[in-house]
Design an enzyme around this catalytic site. Structure first.
Site, mmCIF file in Angstrom:
data_model
loop_
_atom_site.group_PDB
_atom_site.id
_atom_site.type_symbol
_atom_site.label_atom_id
_atom_site.label_comp_id
_atom_site.label_asym_id
_atom_site.label_seq_id
_atom_site.Cartn_x
_atom_site.Cartn_y
_atom_site.Cartn_z
ATOM 1 N N ARG A 195 8.882 6.860 -9.837
ATOM 2 C CA ARG A 195 8.430 7.364 -8.539
ATOM 3 C C ARG A 195 8.860 6.370 -7.465
ATOM 4 N NH1 ARG A 195 6.366 3.112 -7.192
ATOM 5 N NH2 ARG A 195 5.581 4.180 -5.345
ATOM 6 N N ARG A 234 10.568 17.152 -7.053
ATOM 7 C CA ARG A 234 9.641 16.688 -6.010
ATOM 8 C C ARG A 234 10.280 16.953 -4.635
ATOM 9 N NH1 ARG A 234 6.767 11.084 -6.727
ATOM 10 N NH2 ARG A 234 5.237 12.191 -5.448
ATOM 11 N N GLN A 269 -1.161 3.775 -6.444
ATOM 12 C CA GLN A 269 0.083 2.985 -6.488
ATOM 13 C C GLN A 269 -0.148 1.554 -6.016
ATOM 14 O OE1 GLN A 269 -0.128 6.099 -5.310
ATOM 15 N NE2 GLN A 269 1.736 7.269 -5.618
ATOM 16 N N ASP A 275 9.347 8.018 2.655
ATOM 17 C CA ASP A 275 9.949 9.023 1.764
ATOM 18 C C ASP A 275 10.978 9.867 2.493
ATOM 19 O OD1 ASP A 275 7.166 8.397 0.502
ATOM 20 O OD2 ASP A 275 8.483 9.177 -1.058
HETATM 21 O O1 MRU Z 1 4.315 9.590 -4.812
HETATM 22 P P1 MRU Z 1 5.169 8.348 -4.839
HETATM 23 O O2 MRU Z 1 4.557 7.225 -5.597
HETATM 24 O O3 MRU Z 1 6.585 8.653 -5.263
HETATM 25 O O4 MRU Z 1 5.234 7.910 -3.316
HETATM 26 C C1 MRU Z 1 5.910 6.740 -2.983
HETATM 27 C C2 MRU Z 1 5.788 6.360 -1.565
HETATM 28 O O5 MRU Z 1 5.176 7.041 -0.765
HETATM 29 C C3 MRU Z 1 6.521 5.121 -1.135
HETATM 30 O O6 MRU Z 1 5.841 4.476 -0.095
HETATM 31 C C4 MRU Z 1 7.917 5.520 -0.629
HETATM 32 O O7 MRU Z 1 8.567 6.318 -1.564
HETATM 33 C C5 MRU Z 1 8.751 4.354 -0.316
HETATM 34 S S1 MRU Z 1 9.291 3.542 -1.759
HETATM 35 C C6 MRU Z 1 10.403 2.331 -1.375
#
Ligand code: MRU
Length: 355
Positions: free
Chosen positions: A54, A97, A204, A245
């Site tokens: 992720r 996703r 996370q 993202d």
């Molecule tokens: O749902 P996730 O864990 O994939 O979301 C990750 C995030 O929101 C991070 O902050 C983002 O991807 C930046 S990662 C360098």
């Protein structure tokens, strides 16, 4: 460089072995460090969907590897038929996703390579796509290091830095974006203390950010998401840095749910709010953040903690995984090509020229 402690992080969530790919199962961290092995694109699509891997840049890297693994099993001598089947593989990976644009960026780059080389043999295309996937992986770590160096001057010595979610080595091929800036500041000899939001519901921050900073000996304190405002009001936070993202052309930023709340709090307390992301996270096709698709995830992530039931049976739940922070709340966007402040529309467009 004097005081240099960490020039690179040794944490990499994706590794290769004998033509196979292994990924560190991020669902199990920090309790267990388990590497899962992947041989097919369907398995890799599943790893992205179920969040074994992720974080926007890491999802892009995984998707590129998925294409490589998918095309090596295609049996045809016709480059045109090969490309048609490759596009079907890309469609499967694209459906995993919706929010992190790096996924679609990586798939487009793989397709572009094949489409521009359709005069080559299928064997040559397969070899070329393997190189392209490995290049996307290697480049990602290198550009995170570059991005970190671009951004570290914004973080003064002695800063207490709040971060949300995990934008670290685990979310990239290595080194990280937001945590890459922190790593670079530490490497420059600065004393930095990190506060990590736990980041409900997937945790996370609690599970991943603390794990990787602890491994690199960077001081980190875990807080619940609802504590940031209090700590800001007590003067215990100096700035905020997060990843992204997807960033729209006007600088609106989609990132993990809760980021917007932190940005509003930072504004109220007159604290800088920085976003660190590679250029591949900027989606110039979207004029503003309202067009960014926001993933809604399973209610079980909120009603349950593993097998423990936290909410009454049948309760109505909303679980948007991301939110959008409007550009007016963002102090600067840090990329590998430079730092943009003020007019994001123009500044981001200018960065493209430096790419
Ligand atoms: O749902 P996730 O864990 O994939 O979301 C990750 C995030 O929101 C991070 O902050 C983002 O991807 C930046 S990662 C360098």
């Amino acid at each position: 460089m004097s005081g240099c402690q960490i020039d690179t992080s040794v944490i990499r969530p994706i590794r290769f072995f004998n033509g196979k790919c292994q990924m560190l199962d991020q669902r199990l961290l920090p309790a267990e460090e388990v590497w899962l092995e992947y041989n097919t694109y369907e398995e890799i699509a599943d790893a992205i969907r179920t969040m074994v891997v992720r974080g926007a840049p890491a999802i892009g890297v995984a998707a590129a590897i998925g294409v490589w693994f998918g095309v090596r099993d295609i049996e045809t001598a016709s480059s045109q038929k090969f490309f048609a089947q490759m596009k079907q593989i890309c469609d499967v990976l694209a459906a995993t996703r919706p929010t992190a644009v790096n996924l679609f960026w990586a798939l487009e780059r793989m397709k572009h390579f094949a489409e521009s080389n359709l005069d080559r043999s299928v064997m040559e295309l397969k070899i070329g796509l393997e190189y392209e996937a490995l290049a996307i992986c290697q480049e990602d770590e290198q550009l995170c290091i570059k991005l970190g160096r671009q951004g570290q001057s914004l973080i003064p010595d002695g800063s207490r830095v709040l971060t949300h979610c995990n934008a670290g080595a685990l979310a990239t091929a290595g080194y990280g974006t937001a945590l890459g800036v922190i790593r670079a500041a530490v490497a420059a000899g600065k004393k930095i203390a990190v506060l990590a939001d736990e980041t409900r519901p997937w945790l996370q921050g609690a599970r991943l950010t603390t794990w990787e900073l602890q491994k690199d000996n960077i001081p980190v304190t875990l807080i619940c998401d609802n504590m940031a405002g209090y700590l800001m009001s007590k003067g215990e936070i100096d700035c905020v840095i997060v990843g992204a993202d997807r960033i729209a052309a006007n600088g609106d930023v989609a990132n993990k749910i809760g980021t917007y709340t932190v940005a509003v709090l930072a504004k109220e307390h007159k604290l800088p709010f920085y976003v660190a992301a590679p250029m591949s996270t900027i989606d110039f096709s979207l004029s503003d953040g309202s067009q960014i698709p926001i993933e809604e995830r399973d209610a079980l992530e909120i009603t349950h903690l593993k097998d423990i039931q936290l909410a009454p049976e049948g309760i109505e739940v909303r679980n948007p995984a991301f939110d959008v922070t409007p550009n007016r709340l963002v102090t600067a966007i840090i990329t590998e090509c430079g730092v943009v402040q003020g007019d994001y529309q123009q500044g981001l467009a200018e960065l493209i020229q430096k790419r």
